[in-house]
Design an enzyme around this catalytic site. Structure first.
Site, mmCIF file in Angstrom:
data_model
loop_
_atom_site.group_PDB
_atom_site.id
_atom_site.type_symbol
_atom_site.label_atom_id
_atom_site.label_comp_id
_atom_site.label_asym_id
_atom_site.label_seq_id
_atom_site.Cartn_x
_atom_site.Cartn_y
_atom_site.Cartn_z
ATOM 1 N N THR A 137 0.822 -1.212 0.000
ATOM 2 C CA THR A 137 0.000 0.000 0.000
ATOM 3 C C THR A 137 0.854 1.259 0.000
ATOM 4 O OG1 THR A 137 -1.539 1.232 1.398
ATOM 5 C CG2 THR A 137 -0.091 -0.282 2.531
ATOM 6 N N LYS A 167 2.077 -3.254 7.370
ATOM 7 C CA LYS A 167 2.392 -3.435 5.947
ATOM 8 C C LYS A 167 3.845 -3.029 5.672
ATOM 9 C CE LYS A 167 0.040 -4.580 2.994
ATOM 10 N NZ LYS A 167 -0.342 -5.935 2.454
HETATM 11 P P1 NAD Z 1 -9.644 -7.413 2.029
HETATM 12 O O1 NAD Z 1 -9.671 -7.116 3.488
HETATM 13 O O2 NAD Z 1 -10.865 -7.132 1.218
HETATM 14 O O3 NAD Z 1 -9.268 -8.941 1.778
HETATM 15 C C1 NAD Z 1 -8.266 -9.593 2.508
HETATM 16 C C2 NAD Z 1 -8.403 -11.088 2.255
HETATM 17 O O4 NAD Z 1 -7.359 -11.759 2.970
HETATM 18 C C3 NAD Z 1 -9.729 -11.677 2.730
HETATM 19 O O5 NAD Z 1 -10.264 -12.537 1.760
HETATM 20 C C4 NAD Z 1 -9.348 -12.454 3.991
HETATM 21 O O6 NAD Z 1 -10.191 -13.569 4.235
HETATM 22 C C5 NAD Z 1 -7.928 -12.881 3.648
HETATM 23 N N1 NAD Z 1 -7.120 -13.142 4.860
HETATM 24 C C6 NAD Z 1 -7.017 -12.364 5.967
HETATM 25 N N2 NAD Z 1 -6.201 -12.943 6.863
HETATM 26 C C7 NAD Z 1 -5.760 -14.095 6.303
HETATM 27 C C8 NAD Z 1 -4.870 -15.125 6.719
HETATM 28 N N3 NAD Z 1 -4.280 -15.085 7.935
HETATM 29 N N4 NAD Z 1 -4.635 -16.149 5.889
HETATM 30 C C9 NAD Z 1 -5.231 -16.217 4.657
HETATM 31 N N5 NAD Z 1 -6.088 -15.270 4.215
HETATM 32 C C10 NAD Z 1 -6.344 -14.222 5.024
HETATM 33 O O7 NAD Z 1 -8.394 -6.607 1.475
HETATM 34 P P2 NAD Z 1 -8.202 -5.872 0.065
HETATM 35 O O8 NAD Z 1 -8.723 -4.491 0.171
HETATM 36 O O9 NAD Z 1 -8.646 -6.773 -1.012
HETATM 37 O O10 NAD Z 1 -6.601 -5.758 0.058
HETATM 38 C C11 NAD Z 1 -5.800 -6.823 -0.456
HETATM 39 C C12 NAD Z 1 -4.341 -6.460 -0.336
HETATM 40 O O11 NAD Z 1 -4.086 -5.245 -1.039
HETATM 41 C C13 NAD Z 1 -3.886 -6.187 1.114
HETATM 42 O O12 NAD Z 1 -2.595 -6.717 1.263
HETATM 43 C C14 NAD Z 1 -3.881 -4.674 1.225
HETATM 44 O O13 NAD Z 1 -2.926 -4.246 2.168
HETATM 45 C C15 NAD Z 1 -3.489 -4.276 -0.190
HETATM 46 N N6 NAD Z 1 -3.975 -2.960 -0.649
HETATM 47 C C16 NAD Z 1 -5.295 -2.633 -0.529
HETATM 48 C C17 NAD Z 1 -5.742 -1.404 -1.040
HETATM 49 C C18 NAD Z 1 -7.199 -0.996 -0.966
HETATM 50 O O14 NAD Z 1 -7.512 0.142 -1.307
HETATM 51 N N7 NAD Z 1 -8.111 -1.860 -0.576
HETATM 52 C C19 NAD Z 1 -4.828 -0.528 -1.642
HETATM 53 C C20 NAD Z 1 -3.481 -0.904 -1.703
HETATM 54 C C21 NAD Z 1 -3.064 -2.134 -1.225
HETATM 55 O O1 DAU Z 2 -4.203 3.943 0.416
HETATM 56 C C1 DAU Z 2 -4.401 2.560 0.313
HETATM 57 C C2 DAU Z 2 -5.248 2.089 1.466
HETATM 58 O O2 DAU Z 2 -6.568 2.545 1.203
HETATM 59 C C3 DAU Z 2 -5.236 0.573 1.649
HETATM 60 O O3 DAU Z 2 -3.945 0.169 1.991
HETATM 61 C C4 DAU Z 2 -6.215 0.149 2.747
HETATM 62 O O4 DAU Z 2 -6.271 -1.262 2.832
HETATM 63 C C5 DAU Z 2 -7.588 0.678 2.387
HETATM 64 O O5 DAU Z 2 -8.506 0.371 3.404
HETATM 65 C C6 DAU Z 2 -7.533 2.189 2.163
HETATM 66 O O6 DAU Z 2 -7.276 2.889 3.403
HETATM 67 P P1 DAU Z 2 -8.060 4.233 3.796
HETATM 68 O O7 DAU Z 2 -7.999 4.390 5.251
HETATM 69 O O8 DAU Z 2 -7.615 5.378 2.950
HETATM 70 O O9 DAU Z 2 -9.546 3.806 3.277
HETATM 71 P P2 DAU Z 2 -10.993 3.988 3.928
HETATM 72 O O10 DAU Z 2 -11.981 3.590 2.882
HETATM 73 O O11 DAU Z 2 -11.099 3.382 5.275
HETATM 74 O O12 DAU Z 2 -11.076 5.574 4.109
HETATM 75 C C7 DAU Z 2 -10.910 6.457 2.996
HETATM 76 C C8 DAU Z 2 -10.984 7.869 3.547
HETATM 77 O O13 DAU Z 2 -12.324 8.118 4.007
HETATM 78 C C9 DAU Z 2 -10.089 8.120 4.751
HETATM 79 O O14 DAU Z 2 -9.589 9.464 4.682
HETATM 80 C C10 DAU Z 2 -11.020 7.974 5.948
HETATM 81 C C11 DAU Z 2 -12.351 8.455 5.397
HETATM 82 N N1 DAU Z 2 -13.562 7.822 5.986
HETATM 83 C C12 DAU Z 2 -13.627 6.468 6.026
HETATM 84 C C13 DAU Z 2 -14.727 5.827 6.561
HETATM 85 C C14 DAU Z 2 -14.797 4.322 6.633
HETATM 86 C C15 DAU Z 2 -14.623 8.608 6.413
HETATM 87 O O15 DAU Z 2 -14.564 9.871 6.339
HETATM 88 N N2 DAU Z 2 -15.713 7.982 6.936
HETATM 89 C C16 DAU Z 2 -15.811 6.630 7.040
HETATM 90 O O16 DAU Z 2 -16.845 6.129 7.565
#
Ligand code: NAD
Ligand code: DAU
Length: 361
Positions: A137, A167
């Site tokens: 991330t 991370k």
């Molecule tokens: P998510 O929370 O939607 O999914 C995570 C998955 O990992 C789930 O299916 C969960 O069951 C599985 N998991 C959790 N613990 C586990 C374990 N111990 N063993 C096996 N499986 C396990 O997450 P996401 O948003 O899809 O993110 C995926 C990856 O991408 C993460 O590594 C996150 O840090 C990274 N990432 C996410 C974002 C974002 O915006 N969502 C952005 C950049 C990077």
């Molecule tokens: O930047 C990458 C990351 O983006 C990933 O690594 C994380 O897994 C992913 O969850 C995300 O993190 P953020 O904290 O940026 O995402 P989130 O959707 O939780 O929040 C986005 C923005 O919105 C953040 O500034 C917090 C704000 N927020 C979030 C929630 C859930 C609100 O204002 N209200 C809310 O209820």
């Protein structure tokens, strides 16, 4: 199964992982072994369209389980591991960090260690071709001020939340396995994703569903925090590019070139929901916006400089934020059964725990 073509994906039942698996089966078509613990965030329903496809095998298990990982590697002999599995929600890491250390740090260490043992058994040609792609991330870089240049691959790490710190630790382990043993590891650091199958604890799906149901839209702080949004399918194609063409030992930043303030994202969602699901009796959804207590240590701004992956690997995002957000709102409107299914008792407990005090302000 053609064993040399198989890849092992971890966390492939989560948001990004399931999008990646579906895109892989459609566009690459070689076998995927999908290891996922199916925590609250993992959902086999995301993979319904490939549940009878012989190229996809979903295995329920923990990345902390050394024996299981070792036996999966010996049995399936994958040519690559794409590691998504993680605890991913910043607010949860503030309430209960333990699971983040366990899965993100200990789990990644275990996976790297088992991968190293497996990699050591491969023939020279296969050793060279093998890849361990660690999905990370932009949050590892900390926070930016309004006029600061965007994060690039050489920006020093300064993680601010327990999630970001876990991370960052996993990134350092991935780096060390390359540096020490020359294991073919790559790391990608991506900005905020949005799109289908995102668990509705994250900003965009939470706001879509609350807007639809006439519930308050809890914007943290003054709503001026900025995120750089990327449509999930673009993230998946960037990971494929890094896997196929990236240089081992390198890190690649991935971003959408779409910086938006939270309040603007939420206001746009209100307008899209008004347009696609009008509720003229109650009035415009913007009325539901409610500024609530801020996230402790809330990072102000993220922005990604993605020129390295563009220049070296020819990747750039295809989706614009406005069209991607429209598609995403449409998807949640058209998949009410999916959302009902994921909003179980555990989800309601989290909503109560995270928002009761904030909304009481
Ligand atoms: P998510 O929370 O939607 O999914 C995570 C998955 O990992 C789930 O299916 C969960 O069951 C599985 N998991 C959790 N613990 C586990 C374990 N111990 N063993 C096996 N499986 C396990 O997450 P996401 O948003 O899809 O993110 C995926 C990856 O991408 C993460 O590594 C996150 O840090 C990274 N990432 C996410 C974002 C974002 O915006 N969502 C952005 C950049 C990077
Ligand atoms: O930047 C990458 C990351 O983006 C990933 O690594 C994380 O897994 C992913 O969850 C995300 O993190 P953020 O904290 O940026 O995402 P989130 O959707 O939780 O929040 C986005 C923005 O919105 C953040 O500034 C917090 C704000 N927020 C979030 C929630 C859930 C609100 O204002 N209200 C809310 O209820």
């Amino acid at each position: 199964m053609n064993l040399r073509d198989t890849i092992l994906v971890t966390g492939g039942a989560g948001f990004i992982g399931s999008n990646f698996v579906l895109q892989w089966i459609e566009r690459v078509g070689t076998p995927v072994v999908n290891l996922d613990l199916l925590t609250y965030a993992g959902n086999p329903a995301n993979l319904d369209s490939v549940k009878d496809d012989a190229r996809h095998l979903l295995v329920r298990g923990d990345i902390c389980d050394a024996e299981l990982i070792g036996s999966l590697l010996r049995e399936h002999r994958p040519r690559a591991i794409v590691h998504f599995a993680a605890e991913s929600h910043v607010d949860r890491s503030i309430v209960a960090p333990d699971a983040f250390i366990r899965t993100n740090v200990q789990g990644t260490f275990n996976l790297l260690e088992q991968a190293k043992l497996y990699w050591a058994t491969l023939e020279e040609r296969d050793k060279k071709a093998f890849r361990f792609l660690h999905v990370s991330t932009d949050e590892v870089y900390g926070t930016l001020g309004a006029g600061d240049p965007a994060f690039c691959e050489t920006t020093p790490y300064a993680p601010n939340s327990p999630y970001a710190a876990s991370k960052a630790a996993s990134d350092h382990l991935a780096r060390a396995y390359h540096h020490t043993w020359r294991m073919p590891v790559l790391t990608t650091n991506c900005s905020n994703n949005y799109g289908p199958f995102q668990f509705p604890e994250k900003l965009i799906p939470l706001m879509i569903l609350n807007a639809l149901e006439g519930k308050p839209l809890p914007v943290y702080g003054d709503g001026g925090n900025v995120r750089d949004w990327l449509f999930v399918e673009d993230h998946c194609s960037a990971i494929r590019a890094a896997l196929e063409r990236g240089r081992v030992g390198e890190t690649y930043n991935i971003g959408g070139n779409s910086e938006r303030k939270n309040i603007d994202v939420v206001s746009t969602i209100c307008d899209l929901v008004d347009e696609m699901s009008p509720d003229s009796a109650a009035g415009p959804r913007r009325r539901l916006i409610s500024f609530v207590q801020d996230r402790p240590g809330h990072d102000r701004r993220y922005a990604i400089n993605a020129s390295k992956i563009a220049d070296e690997l020819g990747w750039s995002p295809l989706e614009r934020f406005e069209s991607g957000l429209r598609k995403t709102v449409r998807w949640y409107l058209d998949h009410r059964a999916w959302t009902e299914n994921v909003r179980s008792g555990a989800y309601l407990d989290w909503m109560e725990r995270n928002y009761a005090e904030r909304l009481a302000l």
